[in-house]
Design a protein around this motif. Structure first.
Motif, short mmCIF file in Angstrom:
data_model
loop_
_atom_site.label_atom_id
_atom_site.label_comp_id
_atom_site.label_asym_id
_atom_site.label_seq_id
_atom_site.Cartn_x
_atom_site.Cartn_y
_atom_site.Cartn_z
N MET A 50 0.85 -1.20 0.00
CA MET A 50 0.00 0.00 0.00
C MET A 50 0.89 1.25 0.00
SD MET A 50 -3.18 0.77 2.56
CE MET A 50 -4.43 1.98 2.15
N ARG A 51 0.41 2.32 -0.57
CA ARG A 51 1.15 3.57 -0.61
C ARG A 51 1.41 4.06 0.82
NH1 ARG A 51 -2.84 6.91 -4.39
NH2 ARG A 51 -1.08 8.31 -4.78
N ARG A 52 2.53 4.78 0.97
CA ARG A 52 2.93 5.14 2.34
C ARG A 52 3.05 6.65 2.52
NH1 ARG A 52 8.27 2.49 4.67
NH2 ARG A 52 6.91 0.66 4.48
N VAL A 53 2.51 7.13 3.66
CA VAL A 53 2.72 8.49 4.16
C VAL A 53 3.57 8.39 5.41
CG1 VAL A 53 1.64 10.47 5.29
CG2 VAL A 53 0.55 9.45 3.28
N THR A 54 4.62 9.18 5.48
CA THR A 54 5.45 9.21 6.68
C THR A 54 5.37 10.59 7.32
OG1 THR A 54 6.99 7.55 5.83
CG2 THR A 54 7.77 8.94 7.63
N ILE A 55 5.05 10.62 8.59
CA ILE A 55 4.99 11.86 9.37
C ILE A 55 6.27 11.92 10.20
CG2 ILE A 55 3.74 13.17 11.13
CD1 ILE A 55 1.21 11.62 10.28
N LEU A 56 7.06 12.96 10.00
CA LEU A 56 8.37 13.06 10.64
C LEU A 56 8.34 13.84 11.95
CD1 LEU A 56 10.68 13.81 7.57
CD2 LEU A 56 10.47 11.65 8.83
N ASP A 57 9.29 13.53 12.81
CA ASP A 57 9.60 14.34 14.00
C ASP A 57 8.39 14.64 14.87
OD1 ASP A 57 12.51 14.81 13.59
OD2 ASP A 57 11.83 15.77 11.75
N ASP A 58 7.57 13.63 15.11
CA ASP A 58 6.42 13.80 16.00
C ASP A 58 6.90 13.55 17.43
OD1 ASP A 58 3.93 14.00 17.14
OD2 ASP A 58 3.26 12.02 16.48
N TYR A 59 7.68 14.49 17.94
CA TYR A 59 8.35 14.31 19.23
C TYR A 59 7.38 14.00 20.36
CZ TYR A 59 12.41 16.61 17.01
OH TYR A 59 13.46 16.96 16.18
N GLN A 60 6.22 14.66 20.34
CA GLN A 60 5.25 14.47 21.43
C GLN A 60 4.27 13.33 21.18
OE1 GLN A 60 5.58 17.45 19.77
NE2 GLN A 60 6.52 18.85 21.23
N ARG A 61 4.40 12.68 20.03
CA ARG A 61 3.52 11.56 19.65
C ARG A 61 2.04 11.98 19.67
NH1 ARG A 61 7.99 9.38 22.13
NH2 ARG A 61 8.88 7.51 21.15
N VAL A 62 1.77 13.12 19.03
CA VAL A 62 0.41 13.66 19.03
C VAL A 62 -0.14 13.88 17.62
CG1 VAL A 62 0.65 14.77 21.28
CG2 VAL A 62 1.29 16.03 19.20
N ALA A 63 0.63 13.57 16.58
CA ALA A 63 0.21 13.88 15.21
C ALA A 63 -1.13 13.25 14.87
CB ALA A 63 1.26 13.43 14.21
N LEU A 64 -1.29 11.97 15.15
CA LEU A 64 -2.52 11.28 14.75
C LEU A 64 -3.70 11.69 15.59
CD1 LEU A 64 -1.19 7.69 13.97
CD2 LEU A 64 -1.50 9.63 12.43
N ALA A 65 -3.46 12.16 16.81
CA ALA A 65 -4.55 12.60 17.68
C ALA A 65 -4.92 14.05 17.45
CB ALA A 65 -4.16 12.40 19.14
N SER A 66 -4.11 14.78 16.69
CA SER A 66 -4.34 16.21 16.50
C SER A 66 -5.26 16.53 15.34
CB SER A 66 -3.00 16.94 16.29
OG SER A 66 -2.19 16.84 17.44
#
Length: 314
Positions: A1-17
Motif C-alpha cells: 500500500m502507498r505510504r505516508v510518513t509523518i516526521l519528527d512527532d516528538y510528542q507523539r500527538v500527530a494522529l490525535a491532533s
C-alpha cells in the motif's frame, strides 16, 4: 500500500491532533517520533510517496531528494520552510505543499521567557523541590525598555504584549516604517541604539544571509551588563561563541533561548552549562491549537493531492 510518513512527532500527538481517516483509507501511515539524521532519514523514507515535515526539524537538501525516488508529495507545516530545497524538489517531480497556522504562540512564549528568566523561575523551582525557599531576586518588566529586533509578523505581537505590561518598546529592522512602529507602540531607533538602550532584547527576524550572525561580539559588547537577550527566532542569528563568552564573563545578565545552531541541541553542547540561561527546546510554535491546524491542513493537502488537485502549493 502507498505510504505516508509523518516526521519528527516528538510528542507523539500527530494522529490525535487531526482526522486522518481519509488519508488512512488510501495510505499506510508511518509516524516517526525521534529525530533522524540524514542517512537514517533517507533509509526510513525510501518507500514513502508522501512525507509530512514538522517545520524545519528535518532538512531536505538536493542530495536527499536524489535518494528518495518514490517521493511525490512533501507537506511542510507552515507555508515557508528554509530547510527544503524547492528547486531540487521540482527537479525530482516532488510537489511541496504547506499549511496554515493558528494562535499567537511565539509572542506568548517570548513574554513568558522574559518573565521566567528575569525572575529565575527555573532556579526557584529547583530550590523548592530540593527543600529550599526564596534565594533570588529580579526586576519587574514594567518600566523596562524592550528592544525588538524585527517588528514584523512575530515581533509586532510581542511589542503589543510588552506595551500591555507597561514596558517601553523600541525597535529596529531594515524595513521598519513609522506607521508599523506606531501601530505597535514602538519607537524607532538605529541599530546600535537598539543594543545600547535595551534592558531586554528580543529577536524576531527570518534567518537569511544578511541576518546570520547579526548579533555578534560587537553588538553584545554594546549591551548593558544588566541586559537580557531573548531568542525565539533562529539560532544562527546570534553568534553562539560570542554569546557564551559574554555570559561566562558576566557581560550580560542572562539569555533565554528557544532556538540553536544545531537542533536538537547536542547533549554535550556548552550552552547546557552556561550561566544565567533559560533553555527551551524550540517551543515557540508548539501548542495544541497550532498542531491541530498544522495536521488538519496536512491531511487535507494529502487528500487533495491524491485527488489530482493539490492545494496550498508552496
Amino acid at each position: 500500500m502507498r505510504r505516508v510518513t509523518i516526521l519528527d512527532d516528538y510528542q507523539r500527538v500527530a494522529l490525535a491532533s487531526a482526522d486522518w481517516s481519509a488519508v488512512g483509507a488510501r495510505f499506510d501511515i508511518d509516524v516517526v517520533a525521534e529525530h533522524l539524521d540524514t542517512d537514517a532519514l533517507a533509509s526510513r523514507l525510501a518507500q514513502s510517496e508522501v512525507v509530512v515535515a514538522m517545520r524545519e526539524r528535518a532538512a531536505f537538501p538536493a542530495e536527499l531528494f536524489e535518494q528518495l525516488p518514490e517521493l511525490r508529495l512533501l507537506v511542510t507545516t507552515g507555508m515557508k520552510n528554509a530547510a527544503i530545497d524547492l528547486d531540487a524538489a521540482a527537479a525530482h517531480g516532488v510537489t511541496v505543499c504547506g499549511t496554515g497556522g493558528e494562535g499567537n504562540g511565539v509572542a506568548e512564549l517570548t513574554i513568558g521567557m522574559m518573565i521566567a528568566l528575569t525572575r529565575h523561575f527555573a532556579e526557584e523551582d529547583a530550590a523548592v523541590r530540593a527543600g529550599g525557599w526564596q534565594h533570588t531576586i529580579g526586576p519587574g518588566l514594567a518600566g523596562l525598555t524592550l528592544g525588538v529586533l524585527g517588528l514584523g509578523r512575530l515581533g509586532g505581537p510581542v511589542a503589543d504584549l510588552a506595551n500591555a505590561l507597561g514596558m517601553r518598546v523600541i525597535a529596529w529592522d531594515r524595513s521598519i516604517t513609522p506607521a508599523r512602529a506606531e501601530r505597535h507602540g514602538a519607537r524607532i531607533v538605529d541599530r546600535d541604539a537598539l543594543f545600547r538602550e535595551s534592558d531586554l532584547l528580543t529577536l524576531h527576524l527570518p534567518l537569511t544571509e544578511s541576518s546570520r550572525g547579526l548579533v555578534g561580539a560587537r553588538e553584545l559588547a554594546m549591551m548593558k551588563p544588566t541586559a537580557y537577550l531573548i531568542n525565539s527566532s533562529r539560532g544562527p542569528i546570534v553568534d553562539e561563541a560570542a554569546l557564551l563568552a559574554a555570559l561566562r564573563d558576566g557581560r550580560l545578565a542572562g539569555a533565554a533561548l528557544d532556538v540553536y545552531d544545531a537542533e536538537p541541541l547536542p547533549s554535550e553542547h556548552p550552552l547546557r552549562t552556561a550561566p544565567n540561561t533559560l533553555l527551551l527546546p524550540h517551543l515557540g510554535y508548539v501548542t495544541t491549537d497550532q498542531y491541530a491546524r498544522f495536521y488538519t491542513d496536512a491531511a487535507e493537502d494529502i487528500v487533495a493531492w491524491a485527488d489530482g488537485a493539490p492545494v496550498r502549493v508552496v
